[in-house]
Design an enzyme around this catalytic site. Sequence first.
Site, PDB file in Angstrom:
ATOM      1  N   GLU A  77      -2.503  -9.101   3.466  1.00  0.00           N
ATOM      2  CA  GLU A  77      -2.825  -9.593   4.820  1.00  0.00           C
ATOM      3  C   GLU A  77      -4.332  -9.624   5.027  1.00  0.00           C
ATOM      4  O   GLU A  77      -4.820 -10.020   6.093  1.00  0.00           O
ATOM      5  CB  GLU A  77      -2.165  -8.695   5.869  1.00  0.00           C
ATOM      6  N   CYS A 124       0.822  -1.211   0.000  1.00  0.00           N
ATOM      7  CA  CYS A 124       0.000   0.000   0.000  1.00  0.00           C
ATOM      8  C   CYS A 124       0.860   1.268   0.000  1.00  0.00           C
ATOM      9  O   CYS A 124       1.602   1.493  -0.945  1.00  0.00           O
ATOM     10  CB  CYS A 124      -0.957  -0.040   1.190  1.00  0.00           C
ATOM     11  N   HIS A 162      -3.814  -5.218  -0.093  1.00  0.00           N
ATOM     12  CA  HIS A 162      -3.508  -5.768   1.227  1.00  0.00           C
ATOM     13  C   HIS A 162      -3.514  -7.287   1.258  1.00  0.00           C
ATOM     14  O   HIS A 162      -4.549  -7.891   1.514  1.00  0.00           O
ATOM     15  CB  HIS A 162      -4.499  -5.221   2.250  1.00  0.00           C
TER      16      HIS A 162
END
Lengths: 363, 1066
Positions: free
Chosen positions: A333, A246, A331
């Site tokens: 994650e 990001c 993202h």
Amino acid sequence: MKRQLILEDGTVFNGEAFGSLEESIGEVVFNTGMTGYQEILTDPSYCGQIVTMTYPLIGNYGVNRDDFETINPSIFGFVVKEVAQSPSNFRSDENLDAYLQANNIPGIAGIDTRKLTKLLRKHGTMRGIITEAGAEDQEAAQKLAQSKLLTNQVEMVSTIKPYVSPGRGYRIVLVDFGMKHGILRELTKRNCHVTVVPYNYSAENILRLKPDGIMLTNGPGDPKNVPEAIDMIKQVIPHVPTFGICLGHQLLALACGADTEKLIFGHRGSNHPVYDFETKRAYLTSQNHGYAVREASLAATDLELTQVALNDKTVEGVKHRNYPAFSVQYHPESSPGPDDTNYLFDRFIENIASYQALCKEEV
Amino acid sequence: MPKRHDIEKILVIGSGPIVIGQAAEFDYSGTQACQSLKEEGYKVILANSNPATIMTDHTVADTVYMEPLTVEFLSKIIRKEQPDAVLPTLGGQTGLNLAVALDESGILAEYDVELLGTKLDAIQQAEDREKFRTLMNDINEPVPESQIVHSVQEAVAFAEEIGYPLIVRPAYTLGGTGGGMCYNEAELCEITKSGLALSPVDQCLIERNIAGFKEIEYEVMRDRNDQAIVVCNMENIDPVGIHTGDSIVVAPSQTLSDREYQMLRSASLKIIRALEIEGGCNVQLALDPDSFQYYIIEVNPRVSRSSALASKATGYPIAKIAAKISIGMTLDEIINPITGTTFALYEPALDYVVTKFPRFPFDKFVLGNRKLGTQMKATGEVMAVGRNFEESFLKGIRSLDISGEDFYLPKLSEQSLEVLKDRLVDADDERIYVLAEVLRKGMSVEEIFQMTKIDRFFLNKLKKMIDFEAKLADIPQNLDLLKEAKILGLSDPHIARIWNVDVDDIYHLRKSENMLPVYKMVDTCAAEFESATPYFYSAYEEENESIVSERKKILVIGSGPIRIGQGIEFDYATVHSVLALKEAGYEAIIMNSNPETVSTDFSVSDKLYFEPLTLEDVMHVVELEQPEGVIVQFGGQTAINLAEGLERRGVQILGTPLSAIDTAEDRDKFEQLLEELAIPQPKGKSVRQLEQAKEVAASIGYPVLVRPSYVIGGSQMEIVYSEAELESYLAKTNHIKHKHPVLIDKYLTGIEVEVDAISDGDTTIIPGVMEHIERAGVHSGDSIAVYPTQRLSEEVKDKCVDITIKIAEKLGVKGLINLQFVVHENEVYVLEVNPRASRTIPFLSKITGVTMANIATRCIIGESLANMDYTTGLLPEPATVSVKVPVFSFAKLRSVDTMLGPEMKSTGEAIGRDRTLEKALYKGLTASGLTIPTEGAILITIADKDKEEAAELAKRFNELGFHIYATEGTAQTIRELSIPVTEVGKVGAEDKNVISIIEKGEVQVVINTLTSGKKPRSDGFRIRREAVEHGVPCLTSLDTAEAIVNVIDSTTFNAKPAVEGKAVVR
Ligand SMILES: Nc1ncnc2c1ncn2[C@@H]1O[C@H](COP(=O)(O)OP(=O)(O)O)[C@@H](O)[C@H]1O
Ligand SMILES: Nc1ncnc2c1ncn2[C@@H]1O[C@H](COP(=O)(O)OP(=O)(O)O)[C@@H](O)[C@H]1O
Ligand SMILES: [Mg+2]
Ligand SMILES: [Mg+2]
């Protein structure tokens, strides 16, 4: 209690108050995720922003102790169609209203969020103010006019002191531009020894920690507002395998001579398809960004375009041709969102391994 | 990856007749698929035996075969057409099972025909409970503890291991047929037995009962590049234990946190990848409400009812995309047709709440077993969209067409809390109203949760609605509350009840306050991208997105949920009306509430309003769009019923005027009309007291036909043969008690004739006259219709034609009209006139080539039949014989009597066409799922009144070499004709009795007629049900039996002596 949301362009939305009753000015953006409001509320990347959820029922499963992405949320306001009064989920500890009050976050409910979303889509994100209803519109509008978008959000959300999350695996230095816990979780899941350092930690100090890898995290705002980080990255990437996510991805690009631009209304949601040229496949990703790397600007750099957004073709991933550095705009994650691209953390670990093998040979 | 060029011709298998568990959704997906394959330039061959579908229109595929869906006939088609590939995943369970059977028969290999979409072993891995369990273990996805059994003993043994309750799930059956929950050994044995009988592979899964878990579904898609996405997830309000098809379902899930959502998403994607499905797939999961523990319930490796729902709920056309994937295209290159700018590799984001309600047939089968369980019982469903849960939910309730437009069943308020509580524990079709009632009676959410395991989130929402009713009641006429009520989705009638004022008052009050809904677009992306889909739903909010065009427009009302008596036929007519309007240059706007159908595919009309079909909701659309008028004659009774209110509110009804509808439906006006035209009608009278009833019946003379005057659709209609029966009927139905008038008509036996006609006011054409195999007394929808007629004299036929023309012109019909006659002693009596599209429109349109709904629509908008080169009268008839054979879902409807009568019971229909009546019947009956025996034994047990006739039948069966069993009385009559017959004991008798020979499979056909007024648990009933449970055809009309004898006769040979009687010696 009545509240209103006023936009830069003068549009007024009347609704009901929830959360804190403070007045708040911020950049109004929308997120299309149908679940994951708790993670969104606590994602530091939203610092300075007032977030509208396009899904109308928010708070249904309450707020639990597990799904925070940071301890002190830094979001500036929360806009929903309907906030759940009686949430239901076995993990729910309190309802959304109570949580926002406790954390001083103003909210407004009961407005036509679809109308608002369409406005933002057409005119692009706008500044807005959440204020009490009936308040002199002029006055509020003036405040809004005078207000400026923040430029120091990273400073606001980054850790002040370094700290360690110990592990027996690779030693990773994680530069915190507004880290989501999810990133730390993925690294510790892989037994990494993670040293979290402030956004302005110097390259020298980072290298002194002799890291096996460097993680550049997500964070709020315009990457050009953190020049010190850009410097730092320039100096470390030749020596240490680096992974940017990001804002971290945008900073890496800037450090390599590419340029970034502001998107009209950005990408925020859990359903953004991204095509990966390396695996020759598209994945669903979780995204939250208002800025992006200019594709044209990559030509003059050593960066290679590895991933693009399927829909608007914006840059979603790059890789350095000479250094062991790569990054993605979205993202991996997740939290919230699909974990389709979780494999990138393994790729990071593999990069470290192969880089070290390479160094051994050279010695 | 680009589409494949190594295949050109694709055979698509449809799902055949509509039965519970396999309904209109497959017409929707099938039609989409065929179109999408043609778009890509493939030659599409379609096989489907269901004439009532859009799918079988000649325009949908390049070649359409309306032949039985059996290996026999499909093999013929394959040999004839030599396709390169078969696409079975759009024909529901039927399609999949056929694919398996075709493969086993070797025909696919012989003509090397490739299976597209889902590979064979994937089908087996998903459908075969044992293989499925193994696969789940391999990829370690949890499934409930279970055991595959092939015998009742095995089942009992397993039960001893893990204890009760258990559930039984047969392999390869649809809609959970034959499955069920068992709490003790007796139940286990019974259910396992019928389950094994119904499973084509004699296999059942006995499984630990996880009832009470959250039931969640994921609709997933995958392409050959292993890219996979979730189109939609759905949460059942009714937890595991009630079939998803019978559950109230919301999309997206409401009570799952992102972690739970993603956990189940990942599991679903893992499964579709493991199965290597190329296309769509439905994954059903059970989630423990108190932990992250979950189980996989089942996987359907094909488009399904749920995928149709998901398509309508999100706007994402699953079947269309699945078809493109099946020919090798990949998600990242297929454009998302809704936005036109984004791609199919995308997970839709909703910004509204969708609710689906099942529509049950128990308004018809009052005496059926209404308990809900693991076996599906709903015949149809409705979907509703709202910006909040309450709005979506209440829209759904009023779309059901059951409790008026209110969340309230008056009869329940009379029941005690104790009774209601029991009904909470074992749910039945009225459970949702029961919930409302117990909340009204003050039961707490917590207590209800303990009993139902319905998530507190939903219970609290329901409570909110009920509490609001009280709040509303406190301050009548209060505008703020009114506004709040509308935002919460309360209908005007609902509010009117609470304020007890007239509905129109509320309506006018709102109008004066300009309290009207706006319309929001369904765009798959929560407004993130520009899109121009003409697909809207209403909400009480700020911005209206439905931009009204300058074009001249017409609103067509659809037919709502599919139910017995109002099936897919009406969606067929609706769609054709819409298409005709578009051809004529109108903006065709459609309103409907049924997610399964083609009419609610947003690409069919110019504008789709997915809304309840109530006066209030229609008015809102009318007021916004200002159409030239509204067409109500294609949407069945649902649409017709709106006409009166619409006219009252000054809306132009196009086509046949309201007065005509009224004359046809109002008993007295209708009688007058017929008298004026001197058209005979069965003698009859409407009565209000028992005594009067007896007199009238006596004066008319038994048998008489009785029915309550206020219900349509032949509901509670019975033929009674004596005063005693009349009394028992009136006692049972107690209409008299409730002061409802009852109609008593002379019951005339004779051939029933059905006619559909089109009129423009001047010219009236009759595309076809149909005759029924079963004599009048069997509902027209349940009898076999034959075209052209075989037994009618020219004279009689002409009479029917004349009458039709007279009535059509007298009524001033503009559009369609349907009449039913009975031919009694060469006189033609009118039974009924329906000034609207009928059940037979698609059937007739297809076999005559006259596109009736299209032509009717053109008449409605002012074109003249003369200009279309038609002249009044009967259109020429072809030589080919076509039959329409009803299909029933009795296997799914426990303790519903299968006896045919004046009340309609069938759920679907199949077609048979060939050179002779017998051949056509053979095909039709086969297509309807009946196996025509060529040898074996039959059981005859019938009422005295039928014995003579039956004996003749026995004779013919005997000649054809069948062994004959009969009960005492029947046996005697048969013996008198000196035909060998084995007498068997009545129900419950020692050793060989009627039940035992059915159970032991010693008979291939049962012929049974009704003794006297339905005693629900009569012997006859036991026999008929026994036959159903064992899949033995049970014929309750001698006419059907005779038709079958004729068919057998024409397909087999019988043994006759060279010379009748003694040999003559010279
Ligand atoms: N182990 C179980 N315990 C309790 N209920 C179950 C169990 N497995 C399935 N069910 C219920 O039975 C219904 C039908 O089962 P399913 O396998 O989906 O059959 P079908 O093929 O008819 O869809 C499910 O919707 C679920 O509500
Ligand atoms: N007077 C009658 N004599 C014999 N059969 C009748 C008579 N009236 C109705 N029926 C039978 O009952 C069936 C249903 O009656 P109908 O009036 O058509 O009700 P519906 O509205 O359900 O079509 C008809 O199809 C016919 O078979
Ligand atoms: Mg199922
Ligand atoms: Mg009828």
